[in-house]
Design a protein around this motif. Sequence first.
Motif, PDB file in Angstrom:
ATOM      1  N   SER A 124       0.824  -1.206   0.000  1.00 34.23           N
ATOM      2  CA  SER A 124       0.000   0.000   0.000  1.00 34.23           C
ATOM      3  C   SER A 124       0.861   1.261   0.000  1.00 34.23           C
ATOM      4  O   SER A 124       1.912   1.310   0.641  1.00 34.23           O
ATOM      5  CB  SER A 124      -0.920   0.006   1.229  1.00 34.23           C
ATOM      6  OG  SER A 124      -1.622   1.222   1.325  1.00 34.23           O
ATOM      7  N   ASN A 125       0.386   2.282  -0.711  1.00 33.31           N
ATOM      8  CA  ASN A 125       1.045   3.592  -0.665  1.00 33.31           C
ATOM      9  C   ASN A 125       0.250   4.592   0.179  1.00 33.31           C
ATOM     10  O   ASN A 125       0.489   5.789   0.121  1.00 33.31           O
ATOM     11  CB  ASN A 125       1.234   4.142  -2.087  1.00 33.31           C
ATOM     12  CG  ASN A 125      -0.090   4.372  -2.796  1.00 33.31           C
ATOM     13  OD1 ASN A 125      -1.161   4.256  -2.206  1.00 33.31           O
ATOM     14  ND2 ASN A 125      -0.016   4.697  -4.079  1.00 33.31           N
ATOM     15  N   GLN A 127      -3.092   4.798  -0.088  1.00 32.03           N
ATOM     16  CA  GLN A 127      -4.409   4.856  -0.726  1.00 32.03           C
ATOM     17  C   GLN A 127      -4.762   3.533  -1.387  1.00 32.03           C
ATOM     18  O   GLN A 127      -5.897   3.084  -1.307  1.00 32.03           O
ATOM     19  CB  GLN A 127      -4.454   5.993  -1.750  1.00 32.03           C
ATOM     20  CG  GLN A 127      -4.305   7.383  -1.132  1.00 32.03           C
ATOM     21  CD  GLN A 127      -4.373   8.478  -2.181  1.00 32.03           C
ATOM     22  OE1 GLN A 127      -4.116   8.245  -3.365  1.00 32.03           O
ATOM     23  NE2 GLN A 127      -4.724   9.679  -1.749  1.00 32.03           N
ATOM     24  N   THR A 128      -3.779   2.913  -2.048  1.00 29.69           N
ATOM     25  CA  THR A 128      -4.003   1.605  -2.653  1.00 29.69           C
ATOM     26  C   THR A 128      -3.940   0.525  -1.572  1.00 29.69           C
ATOM     27  O   THR A 128      -3.338   0.730  -0.509  1.00 29.69           O
ATOM     28  CB  THR A 128      -2.938   1.316  -3.726  1.00 29.69           C
ATOM     29  OG1 THR A 128      -1.633   1.361  -3.116  1.00 29.69           O
ATOM     30  CG2 THR A 128      -3.010   2.340  -4.837  1.00 29.69           C
ATOM     31  N   GLN A 161      -7.301  -2.659   2.959  1.00 26.48           N
ATOM     32  CA  GLN A 161      -7.586  -1.377   2.312  1.00 26.48           C
ATOM     33  C   GLN A 161      -7.654  -0.249   3.336  1.00 26.48           C
ATOM     34  O   GLN A 161      -8.498  -0.259   4.227  1.00 26.48           O
ATOM     35  CB  GLN A 161      -8.916  -1.453   1.556  1.00 26.48           C
ATOM     36  CG  GLN A 161      -9.356  -0.146   0.934  1.00 26.48           C
ATOM     37  CD  GLN A 161      -8.407   0.339  -0.149  1.00 26.48           C
ATOM     38  OE1 GLN A 161      -8.150  -0.365  -1.111  1.00 26.48           O
ATOM     39  NE2 GLN A 161      -7.875   1.553   0.011  1.00 26.48           N
TER      40      GLN A 161
END
Length: 285
Positions: A124-125, A127-128, A161
């Motif tokens: 994840s960055n 947001q992803t 998420q």
Amino acid sequence: ICDMRLLLLLLLVGLLSTNASAQYSESISSDRPGMSYSATTVGARALQFQLGGQFRQVSMSQGFGSGFIGGNFNGAVRIGVLERFELGFSATYESLKRERASNFNDPLNNLQWSINLRGNVLKSNGQTPNIGLLAEVIFPDKETERYTDYIYQHFKLLIEQPLEKRIRLVSNIGMVRTSVPVFQYTLNLNVDVSPIATIFVEHFGQYMQMYNQYSSPWLTEPAKEKFYLIRTNGGFAIRPLPDFQIDVEAGYGTWALAPSDQQEWYVGLGLSWRARFKKKEKKQE
């Protein structure tokens, strides 16, 4: 025991997880509490222990006595092989006693263990999502009749998420390969209420269809039976140290399988501990 499809999946997990970006976080990331698996691996040269126990009470609508009471103890070891690839071992011992006398042996004791591979495919960055894959082989109690028939293969897609800065939704979708396919899913909502404390609520579901060929007072002929298990639970985890976590959980579940439906409730307590071994630096001559 393991067919070619399982071996290919294990290879795929490894190949998709060789990216060198770091997975090791400042605070411990554990699969506990709850039934969901994290999409994040422990990181290279890291060793993580996860231990816990539950007290359970199971009530049944008919047959087999009025229900069971007892508990289980479970433990897992996660070994960071690469930054985004890990090897894991787990074991669960369960002992249940019938609440009233019956013609069945009492108590019911069971020990099963498993070996698994987990890889992080996408990091994840912010947001992803974090996305991971899990492949596991589950071995039954050694006293089980037809032992090899009850060695199961377990595959799961792991998704984590970020929703807000302190809120995450962890979802698992997978299948257990038995004599009939068993489908499973998990939805776990995590909220960080402070830098060291997290609360969660979780929903778990399992479904399968099977032909019941066992004669019983309730079944006059083999029939296609639908089986499902639904569990809802919640709890919290506290991390007094970056590498140490204590957790508490409680939940309620409903099983449906002819000839008897059953309900269960449980409470549990656990802890997780992590150690990391630094890479040796070459001495300069």
